[in-house]
Design a protein around this motif. Structure first.
Motif, short mmCIF file in Angstrom:
data_model
loop_
_atom_site.label_atom_id
_atom_site.label_comp_id
_atom_site.label_asym_id
_atom_site.label_seq_id
_atom_site.Cartn_x
_atom_site.Cartn_y
_atom_site.Cartn_z
N ASP A 106 0.72 -1.23 -0.06
CA ASP A 106 0.10 0.17 0.05
C ASP A 106 0.81 1.31 -0.13
O ASP A 106 0.51 2.38 -0.62
CB ASP A 106 -0.67 0.08 1.27
N VAL A 107 2.02 1.18 0.70
CA VAL A 107 2.87 2.19 0.80
C VAL A 107 3.37 2.61 -0.72
O VAL A 107 3.26 3.77 -1.13
CB VAL A 107 4.14 2.19 1.62
N LEU A 147 -8.05 8.28 -2.80
CA LEU A 147 -6.98 8.93 -3.69
C LEU A 147 -7.19 8.61 -5.08
O LEU A 147 -7.06 9.60 -6.00
CB LEU A 147 -5.61 8.74 -3.24
N TYR A 148 -7.51 7.39 -5.51
CA TYR A 148 -7.44 7.20 -7.00
C TYR A 148 -8.68 6.30 -7.28
O TYR A 148 -8.57 4.97 -7.43
CB TYR A 148 -6.19 5.99 -6.97
N ARG A 162 -6.62 1.49 5.20
CA ARG A 162 -5.37 1.83 3.99
C ARG A 162 -6.00 1.69 2.62
O ARG A 162 -5.37 2.63 1.83
CB ARG A 162 -4.18 0.70 4.41
N TYR A 163 -6.70 0.85 2.44
CA TYR A 163 -7.14 0.46 0.83
C TYR A 163 -8.35 1.47 0.64
O TYR A 163 -8.61 1.92 -0.59
CB TYR A 163 -7.27 -0.87 0.67
N SER A 203 0.68 3.90 -3.01
CA SER A 203 0.33 5.39 -3.03
C SER A 203 1.09 6.22 -4.04
O SER A 203 0.74 7.27 -4.68
CB SER A 203 0.31 5.78 -1.66
N ARG A 204 2.20 5.81 -4.12
CA ARG A 204 3.12 6.41 -5.22
C ARG A 204 2.68 6.20 -6.68
O ARG A 204 2.66 7.04 -7.61
CB ARG A 204 4.70 6.23 -4.77
N GLY A 218 -0.20 5.41 -7.96
CA GLY A 218 -1.35 6.05 -8.40
C GLY A 218 -1.14 7.52 -8.76
O GLY A 218 -1.72 7.84 -9.75
N ILE A 238 -8.47 0.76 -7.61
CA ILE A 238 -7.60 0.08 -6.59
C ILE A 238 -8.26 -1.32 -6.36
O ILE A 238 -9.43 -1.75 -6.19
CB ILE A 238 -7.99 0.61 -5.32
N LEU A 252 -8.48 4.44 1.73
CA LEU A 252 -7.71 5.60 1.44
C LEU A 252 -6.95 5.46 0.06
O LEU A 252 -7.12 6.68 -0.42
CB LEU A 252 -6.54 5.82 2.61
N LEU A 253 -6.44 4.57 -0.37
CA LEU A 253 -6.07 4.40 -1.66
C LEU A 253 -7.30 4.62 -2.76
O LEU A 253 -7.04 5.45 -3.55
CB LEU A 253 -5.46 3.20 -2.01
#
Length: 327
Positions: free
Chosen positions: A56-57, A96-97, A89-90, A60-61, A63, A101, A92-93
């Protein structure tokens, strides 16, 4: 044929782990330009030669660096974690995107016994609870706990416009049956399996159609492949992965080092066994074998894992396969 990529984020002798991570970012951007469907990051813990313990870290980049390719975990090793943490966490992703996901889940340890103990003391107990962990994860993702549940007042924030898409990854009848039970699309790791893969996938599809007659099952087949301009070049490139697989105590060695290595008889047998699950050759050969596997498994999508010492060779392998498939 839909094509996707599974990236274990390998790093090579003579390069740094930071370089390996930046190569993954560049490869994801290139995969999008080539038309790949999705880009998954694998989770590993303290395995020599592999760099990512937290997909997941890195996602984030990825995406932020891409625009439309689906990105996801292949897989989150769920017994190591509390489902609420993964859902947060997912989500959150996915906020963002949106609509991009994938949340693949698996139950393998992803590392040595010592690394597993360092990460989660009750791993084996959690493996036994794996089906219940999947249910809890889904309920957190959908905020779907019944009113009398302890977590009914817990909202997994942020709440994304589109939920992460859950997948179940596996290599066994048990995982296929669980995917049907949990109503999840299934990704079968052909590159890891010594079992009767086509039969397992067919049992998944048959059980799905019987259980959900108005819904179509979906299968992603993960395959190890190395493609180069010529068969000889591909075979040379594959030597590095072969040596790394039998040694498992170093970054990906150079082709020259692998060429000079004197494989023991035991190592030769290990390489021979591994090669049965791998496709190596020129573009026409590789695509022919991929199409054959797609037909044998009746898979909807092929996900390709490529490991070479040279990043440029790995990038070129994905390019040759995509260009040949797309004509």
């Amino acid at each position: 044929m839909k094509l996707s990529i599974l990236d274990q984020v390998p790093f090579s002798e003579g390069a740094s782990q930071q370089e390996a991570l930046h190569q993954t970012i560049q490869l994801a951007k290139y995969a999008e330009r080539l038309g790949y469907e999705r880009y998954w990051i694998a989770e590993h813990h303290d395995l020599p030669g592999l760099t990512c313990p937290a997909p997941d870290v890195l996602l984030s980049r990825l995406g932020a660096e891409t625009n439309k390719i689906r990105i996801g975990a292949g897989a989150v090793l769920l017994p190591h974690y509390r489902p609420f943490n993964i859902a947060e966490r997912y989500n959150l992703l996915a906020t963002l995107y949106p609509g991009r996901i994938d949340l693949g889940i698996g139950r393998a340890p992803g590392g040595s016994a010592e690394a597993t103990l360092a990460l989660s003391e009750r791993y084996l107990e959690k493996v036994r609870q794996y089906p219940e962990l999947i249910d809890e994860l889904r309920q957190f993702l959908t905020n779907g706990f019944p009113l009398d549940h302890n977590f009914s007042n817990v909202t997994t924030r942020p709440v994304p416009p589109t939920q992460p898409k859950m997948w179940l990854l596996g290599t066994s009848d048990k995982s296929a049956q669980l995917a049907v039970e949990k109503r999840l699309p299934y990704s079968f790791a052909h590159f890891m399996s010594d079992s009767n893969g086509p039969q397992i996938v067919q049992s998944y599809k048959k059980a799905w159609e019987e259980t959900y007659p108005n819904e179509r099952p979906y299968v992603v087949l993960a395959v190890s492949a190395i493609c180069a301009e010529t068969e000889q070049e591909a075979e040379e490139l594959a030597l590095s992965q072969a040596l790394w697989q039998v040694s498992q105590d170093s970054p990906i060695p150079s082709t020259e080092k692998a060429r000079q290595h004197q494989f023991t008889e035991q190592q030769k047998e290990m390489v021979k066994k591994s090669r049965k699950k791998q496709i190596i050759g020129n573009p026409e050969q590789v695509v022919k074998e991929l199409l054959k596997l797609k037909e044998v498994y009746d898979a909807d999508e092929i996900m390709i894992l490529t490991i070479t010492h040279s990043y440029e060779a790995r990038k070129r392998s994905y390019e040759l396969i995509a260009n040949t498939i797309n004509g």
